[in-house]
Design an enzyme around this catalytic site. Sequence first.
Site, PDB file in Angstrom:
ATOM      1  N   CYS A 104      25.417  14.703   2.833  1.00 31.89           N
ATOM      2  CA  CYS A 104      25.103  14.553   4.273  1.00 31.89           C
ATOM      3  C   CYS A 104      26.338  14.690   5.161  1.00 31.89           C
ATOM      4  O   CYS A 104      26.210  14.917   6.365  1.00 31.89           O
ATOM      5  CB  CYS A 104      24.433  13.218   4.535  1.00 31.89           C
ATOM      6  SG  CYS A 104      22.969  12.966   3.550  1.00 31.89           S
ATOM      7  N   ASN A 163      15.790  12.550   7.953  1.00 32.32           N
ATOM      8  CA  ASN A 163      17.174  12.790   7.542  1.00 32.32           C
ATOM      9  C   ASN A 163      17.267  14.216   6.983  1.00 32.32           C
ATOM     10  O   ASN A 163      16.730  14.489   5.911  1.00 32.32           O
ATOM     11  CB  ASN A 163      17.548  11.748   6.485  1.00 32.32           C
ATOM     12  CG  ASN A 163      18.954  11.914   5.954  1.00 32.32           C
ATOM     13  OD1 ASN A 163      19.598  12.939   6.178  1.00 32.32           O
ATOM     14  ND2 ASN A 163      19.428  10.921   5.230  1.00 32.32           N
ATOM     15  N   HIS A 199      25.284  11.140  11.891  1.00 30.01           N
ATOM     16  CA  HIS A 199      24.315  11.653  10.920  1.00 30.01           C
ATOM     17  C   HIS A 199      23.015  10.857  11.096  1.00 30.01           C
ATOM     18  O   HIS A 199      23.024   9.625  11.139  1.00 30.01           O
ATOM     19  CB  HIS A 199      24.889  11.492   9.516  1.00 30.01           C
ATOM     20  CG  HIS A 199      23.886  11.684   8.440  1.00 30.01           C
ATOM     21  ND1 HIS A 199      23.002  12.742   8.452  1.00 30.01           N
ATOM     22  CD2 HIS A 199      23.595  10.947   7.330  1.00 30.01           C
ATOM     23  CE1 HIS A 199      22.223  12.649   7.398  1.00 30.01           C
ATOM     24  NE2 HIS A 199      22.559  11.565   6.701  1.00 30.01           N
TER      25      HIS A 199
HETATM   26  O1  UT7 Z   1      21.997  10.432   4.195  1.00 34.95           O
HETATM   27  C1  UT7 Z   1      22.187   9.360   3.327  1.00 34.95           C
HETATM   28  C2  UT7 Z   1      20.846   9.011   2.762  1.00 34.95           C
HETATM   29  N1  UT7 Z   1      20.588   7.642   2.540  1.00 34.95           N
HETATM   30  C3  UT7 Z   1      20.317   6.733   3.493  1.00 34.95           C
HETATM   31  O2  UT7 Z   1      20.452   6.928   4.655  1.00 34.95           O
HETATM   32  C4  UT7 Z   1      19.759   5.424   2.978  1.00 34.95           C
HETATM   33  C5  UT7 Z   1      20.320   4.206   3.620  1.00 34.95           C
HETATM   34  N2  UT7 Z   1      19.421   3.110   3.367  1.00 34.95           N
HETATM   35  C6  UT7 Z   1      18.313   2.895   4.133  1.00 34.95           C
HETATM   36  O3  UT7 Z   1      18.090   3.600   5.096  1.00 34.95           O
HETATM   37  C7  UT7 Z   1      17.427   1.725   3.770  1.00 34.95           C
HETATM   38  O4  UT7 Z   1      18.031   0.954   2.736  1.00 34.95           O
HETATM   39  C8  UT7 Z   1      15.995   2.183   3.328  1.00 34.95           C
HETATM   40  C9  UT7 Z   1      15.239   2.715   4.525  1.00 34.95           C
HETATM   41  C10 UT7 Z   1      16.097   3.230   2.251  1.00 34.95           C
HETATM   42  C11 UT7 Z   1      15.213   0.994   2.785  1.00 34.95           C
HETATM   43  O5  UT7 Z   1      15.164  -0.043   3.741  1.00 34.95           O
HETATM   44  P1  UT7 Z   1      15.498  -1.547   3.299  1.00 34.95           P
HETATM   45  O6  UT7 Z   1      15.298  -2.408   4.465  1.00 34.95           O
HETATM   46  O7  UT7 Z   1      16.873  -1.527   2.673  1.00 34.95           O
HETATM   47  O8  UT7 Z   1      14.348  -1.832   2.260  1.00 34.95           O
HETATM   48  P2  UT7 Z   1      14.431  -2.153   0.703  1.00 34.95           P
HETATM   49  O9  UT7 Z   1      14.882  -0.969  -0.059  1.00 34.95           O
HETATM   50  O10 UT7 Z   1      15.191  -3.434   0.489  1.00 34.95           O
HETATM   51  O11 UT7 Z   1      12.907  -2.401   0.386  1.00 34.95           O
HETATM   52  C12 UT7 Z   1      12.180  -3.466   1.019  1.00 34.95           C
HETATM   53  C13 UT7 Z   1      10.764  -3.413   0.513  1.00 34.95           C
HETATM   54  C14 UT7 Z   1      10.672  -3.284  -1.009  1.00 34.95           C
HETATM   55  O12 UT7 Z   1       9.578  -4.069  -1.444  1.00 34.95           O
HETATM   56  P3  UT7 Z   1       9.824  -5.478  -2.169  1.00 34.95           P
HETATM   57  O13 UT7 Z   1      10.665  -5.155  -3.370  1.00 34.95           O
HETATM   58  O14 UT7 Z   1      10.573  -6.306  -1.151  1.00 34.95           O
HETATM   59  O15 UT7 Z   1       8.445  -5.953  -2.469  1.00 34.95           O
HETATM   60  C15 UT7 Z   1      10.339  -1.821  -1.204  1.00 34.95           C
HETATM   61  O16 UT7 Z   1       9.624  -1.604  -2.400  1.00 34.95           O
HETATM   62  O17 UT7 Z   1      10.086  -2.275   1.052  1.00 34.95           O
HETATM   63  C16 UT7 Z   1       9.466  -1.547   0.000  1.00 34.95           C
HETATM   64  N3  UT7 Z   1       9.428  -0.125   0.344  1.00 34.95           N
HETATM   65  C17 UT7 Z   1       8.395   0.413   1.010  1.00 34.95           C
HETATM   66  N4  UT7 Z   1       7.246  -0.080   1.480  1.00 34.95           N
HETATM   67  C18 UT7 Z   1       6.416   0.751   2.115  1.00 34.95           C
HETATM   68  C19 UT7 Z   1      10.358   0.815   0.105  1.00 34.95           C
HETATM   69  N5  UT7 Z   1       9.946   2.003   0.603  1.00 34.95           N
HETATM   70  C20 UT7 Z   1       8.736   1.769   1.159  1.00 34.95           C
HETATM   71  C21 UT7 Z   1       7.827   2.604   1.845  1.00 34.95           C
HETATM   72  N6  UT7 Z   1       6.686   2.045   2.307  1.00 34.95           N
HETATM   73  N7  UT7 Z   1       8.058   3.907   2.063  1.00 34.95           N
END
Ligand code: UT7
Length: 331
Positions: free
Chosen positions: A118, A288, A258
């Site tokens: 990225c 993204n 980004h």
């Molecule tokens: O260009 C570089 C690319 N990478 C990035 O930009 C990623 C940077 N990270 C992020 O943007 C965030 O960490 C995410 C958007 C990927 C995730 O957000 P988060 O607030 O860190 O959520 P999490 O991964 O801690 O997940 C929270 C919950 C989980 O459920 P449990 O384990 O708490 O029951 C996930 O399983 O949300 C769940 N979850 C979803 N639920 C519904 C994860 N993806 C989804 C989804 N829909 N699409």
Amino acid sequence: MIKENSNKIGIIGTGFYVPEKILTNFDLEKKLNTTDEWIKTRTGIEERRIADEKEAASDLAAKAGAKALKDADINPKEIDLLIIATHFPDHYFPSTACITQHKLGLENAVCFDLSAACSGSIYSLFVAESIMKNSNYNTAMIIGTEIFSRTVDWKDRNTCVLFGDGAGAIIIKKGQKGKNIISFDFGSDGSGSDLLKIPAGGSRLPATKKTIKQRQHYIKMEGRKVYKFATKRMVESVIKALNKVDLTRKDIDLLIPHQANLRILKAVAKKLHLPIKKIMINLEKYGNTSAASIPIALDEAITQGKIKKGDIVVLTAFGAGLTWGAIVICW
Ligand code: UT7
């Protein structure tokens, strides 16, 4: 106050292309265990573009490049250097840059691809500018082009909702008054290389029936860790790049980060004490798009009249590698 220097390298054209097909959060709700509400509140993304099955990275790149050439109003033969940043090239080789060169008729350009995920488009700008300073190359094009719809696992809700397809191009030229690149800061940290990667398909794990069955050819990411790294490194890099030319965060007129996650952009704004109106945001429309995101956002910022002469514009990115960086432009 920045002094104008007519020998500096400056931007003379921008352009972007996104595929026509739109995939909304509501479309994803029908395929996955997710909701529009979750995606919007956790990321800010509402929809993303999906390339036609006949389109490859070079097709998107050529469309963005053609728009940048038109914007710059130059003959394709004037381009001395073409650098393409992409995580998913047309082929392992030849480079997507060589294929795009042919499509655009850039017959005098030296061409290669650059891998910085990225951060790829700002790494490419930095590399192009450095090469131009030390050579007789006068004009360079950089393009970020990405087709994520083929490298995300459509069964993995943690990643597939985040990304989109698109390409963005920037042309820079020597001896420009205005729109000059005046400073930069870049960094890499390979100790974080496992946080965001496509495990199989390279020399580490060549494609086999097993790797395909295990879905190892798709993006795997530790989202939380990448999130923390992103906010920290982008803020540090922006400040370092500004300080190199005796500027501070207060001098920023527009920050073009980004476009990964609205929460990351808000956290960066808070840490830099910038009002949100000074942050370019368009991720709700495209998701993204990795290396394409900054050139797309820059082109939209220009066409939306968000940048005026003399403004301090800062581009900043983070990505797999890990990689990060910032470029300061005096418009
Ligand atoms: O260009 C570089 C690319 N990478 C990035 O930009 C990623 C940077 N990270 C992020 O943007 C965030 O960490 C995410 C958007 C990927 C995730 O957000 P988060 O607030 O860190 O959520 P999490 O991964 O801690 O997940 C929270 C919950 C989980 O459920 P449990 O384990 O708490 O029951 C996930 O399983 O949300 C769940 N979850 C979803 N639920 C519904 C994860 N993806 C989804 C989804 N829909 N699409």
